[in-house]
Design a protein around this motif. Structure first.
Motif, PDB file in Angstrom:
ATOM      1  N   GLN A   1     -24.975 -13.607  -8.532  1.00 31.78           N
ATOM      2  CA  GLN A   1     -25.925 -14.431  -9.266  1.00 31.78           C
ATOM      3  C   GLN A   1     -27.319 -14.258  -8.683  1.00 31.78           C
ATOM      4  OE1 GLN A   1     -25.497 -18.776  -9.196  1.00 31.78           O
ATOM      5  NE2 GLN A   1     -26.320 -18.889 -11.265  1.00 31.78           N
TER       6      GLN A   1
ATOM      7  N   TYR B   1     -20.131 -14.921  -5.418  1.00 32.15           N
ATOM      8  CA  TYR B   1     -19.026 -15.854  -5.580  1.00 32.15           C
ATOM      9  C   TYR B   1     -17.726 -15.090  -5.799  1.00 32.15           C
ATOM     10  CZ  TYR B   1     -22.533 -19.480  -6.492  1.00 32.15           C
ATOM     11  OH  TYR B   1     -23.590 -20.358  -6.390  1.00 32.15           O
TER      12      TYR B   1
ATOM     13  N   TYR C   1      -8.959 -22.116 -13.115  1.00 33.20           N
ATOM     14  CA  TYR C   1      -9.635 -21.079 -12.378  1.00 33.20           C
ATOM     15  C   TYR C   1     -10.606 -21.715 -11.386  1.00 33.20           C
ATOM     16  CZ  TYR C   1      -7.923 -17.910 -16.005  1.00 33.20           C
ATOM     17  OH  TYR C   1      -7.136 -17.187 -16.868  1.00 33.20           O
ATOM     18  N   THR C   2     -10.687 -21.150 -10.212  1.00 39.29           N
ATOM     19  CA  THR C   2     -11.547 -21.729  -9.191  1.00 39.29           C
ATOM     20  C   THR C   2     -12.404 -20.666  -8.520  1.00 39.29           C
ATOM     21  OG1 THR C   2      -9.581 -21.667  -7.761  1.00 39.29           O
ATOM     22  CG2 THR C   2     -10.217 -23.809  -8.661  1.00 39.29           C
ATOM     23  N   PHE C   3     -13.589 -21.103  -8.110  1.00 42.74           N
ATOM     24  CA  PHE C   3     -14.557 -20.240  -7.437  1.00 42.74           C
ATOM     25  C   PHE C   3     -14.698 -20.636  -5.972  1.00 42.74           C
ATOM     26  CE2 PHE C   3     -16.708 -18.038 -10.958  1.00 42.74           C
ATOM     27  CZ  PHE C   3     -16.319 -18.802 -12.063  1.00 42.74           C
ATOM     28  N   GLY C   4     -15.092 -19.677  -5.159  1.00 45.48           N
ATOM     29  CA  GLY C   4     -15.539 -20.007  -3.824  1.00 45.48           C
ATOM     30  C   GLY C   4     -16.889 -20.692  -3.887  1.00 45.48           C
ATOM     31  N   ALA C   5     -17.311 -21.264  -2.782  1.00 40.69           N
ATOM     32  CA  ALA C   5     -18.559 -22.027  -2.739  1.00 40.69           C
ATOM     33  C   ALA C   5     -19.807 -21.156  -2.741  1.00 40.69           C
ATOM     34  CB  ALA C   5     -18.572 -22.943  -1.520  1.00 40.69           C
ATOM     35  N   GLY C   6     -19.612 -19.868  -2.530  1.00 45.21           N
ATOM     36  CA  GLY C   6     -20.740 -18.944  -2.604  1.00 45.21           C
ATOM     37  C   GLY C   6     -21.253 -18.497  -1.247  1.00 45.21           C
TER      38      GLY C   6
ATOM     39  N   GLN D   1     -22.678 -25.066 -13.590  1.00 48.33           N
ATOM     40  CA  GLN D   1     -23.231 -25.041 -12.235  1.00 48.33           C
ATOM     41  C   GLN D   1     -24.181 -26.216 -12.071  1.00 48.33           C
ATOM     42  OE1 GLN D   1     -25.694 -21.592 -11.181  1.00 48.33           O
ATOM     43  NE2 GLN D   1     -24.788 -21.640  -9.141  1.00 48.33           N
TER      44      GLN D   1
ATOM     45  N   LYS E   1     -25.610 -26.222  -6.603  1.00 51.13           N
ATOM     46  CA  LYS E   1     -24.181 -26.114  -6.296  1.00 51.13           C
ATOM     47  C   LYS E   1     -23.608 -24.784  -6.786  1.00 51.13           C
ATOM     48  CE  LYS E   1     -23.999 -30.299  -4.638  1.00 51.13           C
ATOM     49  NZ  LYS E   1     -23.838 -30.517  -3.163  1.00 51.13           N
ATOM     50  N   GLY E   2     -22.323 -24.597  -6.569  1.00 47.82           N
ATOM     51  CA  GLY E   2     -21.648 -23.379  -6.986  1.00 47.82           C
ATOM     52  C   GLY E   2     -21.131 -23.453  -8.409  1.00 47.82           C
ATOM     53  N   LEU E   3     -20.395 -22.426  -8.788  1.00 44.56           N
ATOM     54  CA  LEU E   3     -19.869 -22.305 -10.137  1.00 44.56           C
ATOM     55  C   LEU E   3     -18.566 -23.085 -10.287  1.00 44.56           C
ATOM     56  CD1 LEU E   3     -20.461 -18.476 -10.530  1.00 44.56           C
ATOM     57  CD2 LEU E   3     -21.845 -20.311 -11.501  1.00 44.56           C
TER      58      LEU E   3
ATOM     59  N   TRP F   1     -15.486 -23.545 -13.245  1.00 40.35           N
ATOM     60  CA  TRP F   1     -14.909 -23.265 -14.553  1.00 40.35           C
ATOM     61  C   TRP F   1     -14.645 -24.577 -15.278  1.00 40.35           C
ATOM     62  CZ3 TRP F   1      -9.805 -24.621 -15.923  1.00 40.35           C
ATOM     63  CH2 TRP F   1      -9.408 -24.165 -17.200  1.00 40.35           C
TER      64      TRP F   1
END
Lengths: 107, 124
Positions: free
Chosen positions: A38, A87, A96-101, B39, B43-45, B47
């Motif tokens: 991003q 990410y 679905y899940t993302f890491g915090a970046g 978002q 903060k982060g992403l 879903w």
């Protein structure tokens, strides 16, 4: 839900340096791990899918590896345009899940 | 060229509703599963929801389940997100994204194209 722990949260680095970002899932995700970049303007693009597959148009200096619960993204030689947020994301199961970046910053 | 363009964001009071749209072009919309990802500021992403290509199957994140509804109009190549009972924690930029789909052999669920996003602010 599968939790994704990404590290480091911030990564100062220099042009030309090799860097690695890690992502750990709270349970096995069978290589269903993706990486996104991003930019500061909010633009998001995929880099790596299914652990190690390079998205079309993405430079070959980006690579991914891992298995089970542990995965990583490596940039072999940093270019100016690589300084951005990264990410990880699992699509092994809903939700679905993302890491915090990870914020990749110029040292 | 694949394009996804979100619209409908804005300032809304807590408890009220808002409907987001995502206009798709450059591909056969009805062939692809679609999603919303958000978002929050700094903060982060996260879903939010996904919908199958025909619209019959939907999935939601825990934080929006029962309040948000994802839908699509394949004739208009448009994806929607109906957001009801909005809360301050729903304040975020909302992105429309396309699931990759089949590459001829495997089906991939990652998001291969993203829109620029639309901002939703929930505040009194």
């Amino acid at each position: 839900d599968i939790q994704m722990t990404q590290s480091p949260s911030s990564l100062p680095a220099s042009l030309g340096e090799r860097v690695t970002i890690s992502c750990r899932a709270s349970q096995g995700i069978s290589n269903n791990l993706n990486w996104y970049q991003q930019k500061p303007d909010g633009t998001i693009k995929p880099l790596i899918y299914y652990t190690s597959n390079l998205q079309s148009g993405v430079p070959s200096r980006f690579s991914g590896s891992g298995s089970g619960t542990d995965y990583s993204l490596t940039i072999s030689s940093l270019e100016p345009e690589d300084f951005a947020m990264y990410y990880c994301q699992q699509d092994a199961s809903f939700p679905y899940t993302f890491g915090a970046g990870t914020k990749l910053e110029l040292k | 060229e694949v394009q996804l363009v979100e619209s409908g964001g804005g300032l809304v009071q807590p408890g009220r509703s808002l409907k987001l749209s995502c206009a798709a072009s450059g591909f056969t919309f009805s062939d692809y599963n679609m999603a919303w990802v958000r978002q929050a500021p700094t903060k982060g992403l996260e879903w939010v929801a996904s919908i199958s290509y025909g619209g019959s199957n939907t999935h939601y994140g825990d934080s929006v389940k029962g309040r948000f509804t994802i839908s699509r109009d394949n004739a208009k190549s448009t994806l929607y997100l109906q957001m009801d009972s909005l809360r301050s924690e729903d304040t975020a930029t909302y992105y429309c994204a396309r699931h990759r789909g089949y590459d001829g052999t495997y089906y991939y669920w990652y998001f291969d194209f993203w829109g620029p996003g639309t901002m939703v602010t929930v505040s009194s």
